[in-house]
Design a protein around this motif. Structure first.
Motif, PDB file in Angstrom:
ATOM      1  N   ASP A 197      -9.211  -5.572   1.565  1.00 30.94           N
ATOM      2  CA  ASP A 197      -8.972  -6.761   2.397  1.00 30.94           C
ATOM      3  C   ASP A 197      -7.649  -6.660   3.138  1.00 30.94           C
ATOM      4  O   ASP A 197      -7.543  -7.036   4.312  1.00 30.94           O
ATOM      5  N   ARG A 198      -6.621  -6.159   2.437  1.00 32.38           N
ATOM      6  CA  ARG A 198      -5.312  -6.063   3.085  1.00 32.38           C
ATOM      7  C   ARG A 198      -5.348  -5.087   4.257  1.00 32.38           C
ATOM      8  O   ARG A 198      -4.753  -5.343   5.311  1.00 32.38           O
ATOM      9  N   GLU A 199      -6.059  -3.980   4.101  1.00 29.53           N
ATOM     10  CA  GLU A 199      -6.174  -3.027   5.211  1.00 29.53           C
ATOM     11  C   GLU A 199      -6.941  -3.648   6.373  1.00 29.53           C
ATOM     12  O   GLU A 199      -6.559  -3.500   7.535  1.00 29.53           O
ATOM     13  N   ARG A 200      -8.034  -4.341   6.050  1.00 29.66           N
ATOM     14  CA  ARG A 200      -8.839  -4.971   7.114  1.00 29.66           C
ATOM     15  C   ARG A 200      -8.030  -6.017   7.866  1.00 29.66           C
ATOM     16  O   ARG A 200      -8.034  -6.057   9.107  1.00 29.66           O
ATOM     17  N   VAL A 201      -7.308  -6.857   7.131  1.00 27.65           N
ATOM     18  CA  VAL A 201      -6.512  -7.911   7.765  1.00 27.65           C
ATOM     19  C   VAL A 201      -5.356  -7.309   8.554  1.00 27.65           C
ATOM     20  O   VAL A 201      -4.980  -7.821   9.619  1.00 27.65           O
ATOM     21  N   SER A 202      -4.796  -6.207   8.071  1.00 29.15           N
ATOM     22  CA  SER A 202      -3.687  -5.559   8.784  1.00 29.15           C
ATOM     23  C   SER A 202      -4.145  -5.018  10.137  1.00 29.15           C
ATOM     24  O   SER A 202      -3.443  -5.162  11.148  1.00 29.15           O
ATOM     25  N   LEU A 203      -5.319  -4.405  10.172  1.00 33.32           N
ATOM     26  CA  LEU A 203      -5.845  -3.916  11.447  1.00 33.32           C
ATOM     27  C   LEU A 203      -6.229  -5.079  12.364  1.00 33.32           C
ATOM     28  O   LEU A 203      -6.079  -4.991  13.595  1.00 33.32           O
ATOM     29  N   GLU A 204      -6.701  -6.155  11.769  1.00 30.01           N
ATOM     30  CA  GLU A 204      -6.970  -7.377  12.539  1.00 30.01           C
ATOM     31  C   GLU A 204      -5.671  -7.899  13.158  1.00 30.01           C
ATOM     32  O   GLU A 204      -5.645  -8.348  14.313  1.00 30.01           O
ATOM     33  N   ALA A 205      -4.564  -7.814  12.386  1.00 30.10           N
ATOM     34  CA  ALA A 205      -3.266  -8.284  12.888  1.00 30.10           C
ATOM     35  C   ALA A 205      -2.822  -7.472  14.095  1.00 30.10           C
ATOM     36  O   ALA A 205      -2.234  -8.019  15.043  1.00 30.10           O
ATOM     37  N   VAL A 206      -3.074  -6.166  14.084  1.00 27.24           N
ATOM     38  CA  VAL A 206      -2.709  -5.321  15.234  1.00 27.24           C
ATOM     39  C   VAL A 206      -3.366  -5.854  16.496  1.00 27.24           C
ATOM     40  O   VAL A 206      -2.712  -6.048  17.538  1.00 27.24           O
ATOM     41  N   ARG A 207      -4.670  -6.100  16.423  1.00 23.23           N
ATOM     42  CA  ARG A 207      -5.402  -6.572  17.612  1.00 23.23           C
ATOM     43  C   ARG A 207      -4.884  -7.933  18.067  1.00 23.23           C
ATOM     44  O   ARG A 207      -4.712  -8.176  19.270  1.00 23.23           O
ATOM     45  N   ARG A 208      -4.636  -8.828  17.127  1.00 23.47           N
ATOM     46  CA  ARG A 208      -4.220 -10.185  17.496  1.00 23.47           C
ATOM     47  C   ARG A 208      -2.818 -10.199  18.097  1.00 23.47           C
ATOM     48  O   ARG A 208      -2.550 -10.933  19.051  1.00 23.47           O
ATOM     49  N   ILE A 209      -1.915  -9.397  17.541  1.00 22.39           N
ATOM     50  CA  ILE A 209      -0.549  -9.367  18.056  1.00 22.39           C
ATOM     51  C   ILE A 209      -0.517  -8.784  19.457  1.00 22.39           C
ATOM     52  O   ILE A 209       0.149  -9.321  20.361  1.00 22.39           O
ATOM     53  N   ILE A 210      -1.241  -7.694  19.678  1.00 20.54           N
ATOM     54  CA  ILE A 210      -1.277  -7.102  21.022  1.00 20.54           C
ATOM     55  C   ILE A 210      -1.932  -8.065  22.005  1.00 20.54           C
ATOM     56  O   ILE A 210      -1.444  -8.250  23.138  1.00 20.54           O
TER      57      ILE A 210
END
Length: 592
Positions: free
Chosen positions: A207-220
């Motif tokens: 879950d942490r890896e999935r949410v971290s990659l989600e964070a990349v997309r949202r921040i950009i």
């Protein structure tokens, strides 16, 4: 794939005001909760589904009990989103309208108690208490007054009688460490733990890896939606920025909860955008030359001098490595640059006149060199060598290459550098590239570790007459240093065969410096060293014994160990004792 994902998020975020976007990014960079509406939080917050799911469970629990008489403990590591959870609950309870709600930090408890006693509102009151860890810190220093106030507040709020119902409920936001401290205190456990309903904010690794990659997309996407200028600049360099941000997110997963990951991602993108220029378009050969020049300039200007310490038992030596662009030459081969190693008086800041050693520095782009290592091996016949390898290499392959190159006691270390990291320099100003590498590479720690390991492998650290015990102490230090570096570099797992080879190569290197062949290290003694790593909380051996798995907790333990010299010396002494058993099985090693 990320282009389509970003386009969808970008279109979703275009409706947000620039001031709202800036506020969200600033909150994330400062590790503050986003105090926007629930609708905005759902749209932008990485992992909002996980937080909201837990929040709904808390709401059902309170609502089923008419909002009265409950103590709720929400437990999570630093950065797991506890404070953000508090604000989500604050919004939800207000929207529901069945209870009053206050969110406070742990400080103004006395004032709140007075307000509750004087308040004539008969509706239940839910108090959300953040930063409970501050009170636990006071308690561990012998100051119990504030944590006792918290326990009294919880009792006053949640205890009632048939004719006088409880005034409301209390929600405590606390870390796992604070929760453990409360459980160990009998009086506080009875008042704050035993009666409480507990909810966890911990994420699984997946879950942490999935949410971290989600964070990349949202921040950009948020930065692209912030202004048209940002959108165009990011779009031009997206092919270089996005892979780095993904790699950074996954690397951070091994040590941080989502709050720390998001903070670092926002800061990294800000750093990149502050120095962004049009991306360079280069062929592979030109790219290799460009990276080599960037790295040589980086070492020359940023790490021209590197101070490091070598510890052997209770004896410590300080050294300084001074960068030189001059190559080290041997018949048929030469390095790209080198470091001169000199003694160093750390107390007075004085560099010694004695040249202790020279370490060759070689930079390779791609993996063509793996099939033709003759030039590297020629250099290593005379000098220790640090290879900077710019390529995507499997962790096990990297470890195997290191162990192969160190065969026969050769002093060698390899620093793998991902093209996803170095590739960002293709779209940065020259000065911005140096700052980026310093901030987002791991050069400072890596160089200190590597130079220390190479010195242990290639220098007689003890310059007096040495005994077998002295050699064992230096070998123990080299083994522990090499193992810690390998565990820090690995993400999730290391083969035990890799660690075993690393132990033996470290042993061979030290003995070779003293003109000796290392005694054979039986497998049972290697296993004892690996079991020592397990006892120190640095990982876990698999049931088959073929792999050594790592977790976020073991990574944190590794960081703590690297800062605790006493604990590390104790670990080296245990390794030395294990090696002594090896020596007893191979008699005839006379004192040098």
């Amino acid at each position: 794939m990320h282009d389509r994902d970003l386009e969808g998020l970008y279109n979703n975020y275009r409706g947000l005001r620039p001031t709202t976007i800036r506020s969200i990014l600033d909150c994330w960079a400062d590790r503050r909760p986003v105090e926007e509406s629930l609708e905005v939080i759902r749209r932008v917050f990485p992992g909002s589904q996980i937080l909201e799911s837990t929040a709904r469970s808390v709401m059902r629990y309170l609502q089923d009990r008419d909002w009265r008489g409950c103590i709720v403990n929400i437990i999570g590591d630093y950065g797991s989103g506890k404070t953000q959870m508090g604000f989500i609950l604050l919004r939800m309870i207000r929207e529901r309208g069945e209870a009053r709600v206050r969110m406070i930090t742990a400080d103004p408890l006395t004032e709140l108690r007075s307000e509750i006693l004087e308040d004539g509102d008969e509706r239940p009151l839910v108090v959300i208490v953040d930063e409970v860890d501050l009170l636990i810190g006071d308690m561990e220093r012998g100051k119990r007054d504030r944590v006792e106030e918290l326990a009294d507040l919880a009792r006053m709020m949640t205890e009632g009688s048939f004719s006088n119902p409880a005034r409301g409920s209390v929600i405590l936001l606390l870390s796992k460490k604070a929760h453990s401290s409360l459980k160990m205190d009998r009086a506080l456990r009875n008042r704050l733990i035993d009666r409480a309903k507990e909810f966890s904010l911990s994420m699984s690794e997946t879950d942490r890896e999935r949410v971290s990659l989600e964070a990349v997309r949202r921040i950009i996407a948020l930065r692209m939606a912030y202004s048209e200028e940002d959108r165009l600049r990011i779009f031009r360099s997206l092919g270089l920025i996005y892979p780095f941000m993904e790699k950074l997110a996954l690397d951070l997963c091994s040590m941080h909860e989502i709050g720390g990951i998001v903070k670092n991602l926002v800061t990294a993108l800000d750093d990149i955008l502050s120095e962004l220029t049009d991306p360079r378009s280069l062929g592979e050969v030109e790219k290799g030359r460009f990276f080599e020049e960037v790295l040589k300039r980086f070492f020359s200007e940023v790490f021209r001098r590197v101070h490091f310490r070598v510890t052997v038992g209770d004896e410590r030596r300080d050294y300084v490595a001074i960068f030189s662009e001059e190559p080290l030459s041997v018949p048929g081969a030469r390095t790209d640059a080198h470091y001169d190693i000199r003694t160093y008086d750390a107390d007075r800041g004085l560099i010694g006149s004695l040249l202790v050693n020279q370490v060759g520095l070689e930079i390779k782009y791609g993996d063509y060199w793996k099939e033709n290592r003759d030039q590297l091996l020629r250099v290593m016949e005379r000098y220790p060598l640090l290879l900077i390898c710019v390529t995507e290499m499997d962790e096990d392959e990297l470890a195997d290459l290191r162990n192969q190159m160190r065969a026969g006691g050769r002093a060698f270390e390899i620093m793998g550098l991902s093209p996803k990291v170095l590739g960002v320099t293709l779209t940065l100003t020259p000065e911005g590239a140096l700052r980026f590498l310093r901030n987002w590479g791991t050069f400072e720690r890596d160089l200190e570790e590597i130079l220390s390991i190479l010195t242990l492998q290639s220098v007689r650290v003890k310059d007096r007459e040495v005994s077998d015990q002295d050699i064992l102490a230096q070998a123990s230090s080299a083994i522990v240093s090499s193992l810690m570096r390998e565990l820090r570099r690995a993400r999730k797992m290391v083969r035990t065969s890799t660690l075993s080879d690393l132990i033996r190569r470290s042993l061979e290197g030290v003995y070779a410096r003293y003109g000796r062949a290392a005694p054979d290290l039986p497998e049972i003694l290697v296993d004892r060293i690996l079991r020592l790593l397990e006892r120190e909380g640095l990982g876990r051996l698999s049931e088959t014994g073929k792999s050594f798995s790592l977790s976020a907790e073991s990574k944190r333990n590794l960081e703590e160990l690297s800062l605790d010299e006493g604990r590390r010396r104790d670990m080296e002494r245990v390794v030395s004792g294990i090696l002594l058993r090896m020596q007893e099985q191979a008699p005839g090693l006379d004192a040098l």
